[in-house]
Motif scaffolding. Structure first.
Motif, short mmCIF file in Angstrom:
data_model
loop_
_atom_site.label_atom_id
_atom_site.label_comp_id
_atom_site.label_asym_id
_atom_site.label_seq_id
_atom_site.Cartn_x
_atom_site.Cartn_y
_atom_site.Cartn_z
N PHE A 24 0.85 -1.19 0.00
CA PHE A 24 0.00 0.00 0.00
C PHE A 24 0.88 1.23 0.00
O PHE A 24 1.85 1.24 0.78
CB PHE A 24 -0.86 -0.02 1.28
CG PHE A 24 -1.52 1.27 1.60
CD1 PHE A 24 -2.79 1.57 1.13
CD2 PHE A 24 -0.88 2.22 2.41
CE1 PHE A 24 -3.40 2.77 1.44
CE2 PHE A 24 -1.49 3.43 2.71
CZ PHE A 24 -2.74 3.70 2.22
N SER A 89 4.06 -6.17 2.89
CA SER A 89 3.20 -5.40 3.79
C SER A 89 1.72 -5.69 3.55
O SER A 89 1.29 -6.80 3.82
CB SER A 89 3.54 -3.92 3.67
OG SER A 89 3.12 -3.27 4.83
N MET A 90 0.94 -4.77 2.97
CA MET A 90 -0.47 -5.08 2.70
C MET A 90 -0.56 -6.32 1.80
O MET A 90 -1.44 -7.17 1.99
CB MET A 90 -1.17 -3.89 2.04
CG MET A 90 -2.62 -4.17 1.68
SD MET A 90 -3.47 -2.74 0.96
CE MET A 90 -2.85 -2.78 -0.73
N TYR A 93 -0.48 -9.23 3.93
CA TYR A 93 -1.75 -9.53 4.62
C TYR A 93 -2.63 -10.38 3.68
O TYR A 93 -3.29 -11.32 4.10
CB TYR A 93 -2.55 -8.26 4.96
CG TYR A 93 -1.82 -7.19 5.77
CD1 TYR A 93 -0.76 -7.51 6.60
CD2 TYR A 93 -2.23 -5.86 5.72
CE1 TYR A 93 -0.11 -6.52 7.34
CE2 TYR A 93 -1.60 -4.87 6.46
CZ TYR A 93 -0.54 -5.20 7.26
OH TYR A 93 0.10 -4.23 7.97
N ARG A 127 -5.67 5.25 11.01
CA ARG A 127 -6.07 4.99 9.61
C ARG A 127 -7.33 5.80 9.27
O ARG A 127 -7.41 6.39 8.20
CB ARG A 127 -6.35 3.51 9.40
CG ARG A 127 -5.12 2.63 9.53
CD ARG A 127 -5.25 1.43 8.63
NE ARG A 127 -4.41 0.33 9.03
CZ ARG A 127 -3.19 0.07 8.54
NH1 ARG A 127 -2.65 0.90 7.67
NH2 ARG A 127 -2.52 -1.00 8.93
N HIS A 238 10.99 -0.11 4.99
CA HIS A 238 9.78 -0.90 4.74
C HIS A 238 9.75 -1.48 3.31
O HIS A 238 9.29 -2.59 3.10
CB HIS A 238 8.59 0.04 4.97
CG HIS A 238 7.27 -0.64 5.03
ND1 HIS A 238 6.99 -1.66 5.91
CD2 HIS A 238 6.13 -0.43 4.32
CE1 HIS A 238 5.74 -2.05 5.74
NE2 HIS A 238 5.20 -1.33 4.78
C1 MLT Z 1 1.95 -1.23 3.34
O1 MLT Z 1 3.10 -0.93 3.09
O2 MLT Z 1 1.32 -2.03 2.64
C2 MLT Z 1 1.29 -0.58 4.52
O3 MLT Z 1 2.13 0.35 5.08
C3 MLT Z 1 0.84 -1.58 5.53
C4 MLT Z 1 0.16 -0.99 6.71
O4 MLT Z 1 -0.04 0.23 6.78
O5 MLT Z 1 -0.22 -1.76 7.60
#
Ligand code: MLT
Length: 273
Positions: A24, A89-90, A93, A127, A238
């Motif tokens: 994200f 990251s996202m 998930y 968020r 990141h």
């Molecule tokens: C990402 O890099 O996908 C986001 O920073 C993830 C998040 O905010 O949890």
């Protein structure tokens, strides 16, 4: 249907499909280098998650529905063999949620700069505050504020061109896709209990300078996943693959060679390995 970029394996031995899910607020463009490098021996499929890149948004956006969209895409492309699926990251998930739903379709899992747990109350509130700010002020202010959190301090100092490129990619996203994804991440399920039941080789990468998801989160996942191997990458934040592409691709390649191809019936015979 999700929009995607795909690069077929350049050798016919490249029977493996590698699915890479972006972070994200980016798109499949962030895997440009990986499409090039990994297509030496695998088909590389990089979807745009809903609302990003060329993909339409979903009426009901959630991490679970994003995983369903990835499954629809694999069905549409008639990819029936288990894949190696990874996400940053996202994207991580979504990859973990995909495993949760379809473990039989996963040959290997790759979790980059991500976590299994849900948001804390505080993170969730932040968020929703960000959503309001984006709705009021647009993406410019958001990108300005966020870009230096996305990269490590080393990249911030030594690679201004990389930082600029990342900011441009953030600005290329659509406002609605970004706010949808913030909502989806805020409401995602806690998959910590799944980790002990992940029965496939798993690669976990974390940037030592990641201020968004610290490496301790990666270590916690490594402790729970039976077949996990983890690496902490120095001088990286990141966005691991954008900040140190060489190290990133080397670690992924080594995982594919030792944990995936070595134990598969079909031998990988590409000369460069
Ligand atoms: C990402 O890099 O996908 C986001 O920073 C993830 C998040 O905010 O949890």
């Amino acid at each position: 249907m999700l929009h995607y970029q795909i690069k077929e394996a350049s050798k016919k031995q490249g029977w493996l499909t590698l699915v890479l899910l972006h972070a994200f607020p980016f798109s499949s463009d962030m895997w440009e280098n990986e499409r090039k490098v990994f297509s030496g021996y695998a088909k590389v499929l990089t979807p745009d998650l809903p609302g990003f890149g060329g993909s339409p948004r979903l009426d009901e956006v959630s991490i679970a529905n994003m995983a369903e969209e990835v499954r629809h895409l694999l069905d549409h492309l008639k990819i029936e063999e288990p894949v190696v699926i990874g996400g940053l990251s996202m994207g991580g998930y979504v990859a973990l949620e995909f495993y949760n739903r379809y473990p039989g379709r996963v040959r290997g899992l790759m979790l980059f700069a991500t976590r299994a747990g849900a948001d804390s109350r505080e993170t969730r509130e932040t968020r929703f505050k960000t959503i309001r700010e984006i709705e009021q002020n647009g993406l410019d202010a958001f990108a300005e504020k966020t870009v230096f959190k996305m990269v490590g301090k080393t990249t911030a100092v030594l690679k201004p061109g990389t930082v600029q490129g990342i900011k441009q990619s953030m600005l290329a996203s659509k406002e609605q896709g970004v706010t949808d994804a913030l909502r989806a991440m805020a409401e995602r399920a806690d998959l910590t209990d799944l980790l002990g039941a992940v029965m496939c080789p798993t690669l976990i990468l974390a940037g030592e300078e990641d201020g968004i998801i610290p490496p301790e989160e990666a270590a916690a996942m490594e402790n729970k996943i039976p077949m996990a191997e983890m690496y902490r990458i120095p001088r990286v934040g990141h966005l691991i693959n954008l900040e140190n592409p060489e190290m990133f691709t080397a670690l992924v390649e080594s995982f594919l060679m030792t944990a995936i191809y070595k134990y598969s019936k079909q031998e990988m015979t590409h000369k460069s390995f």
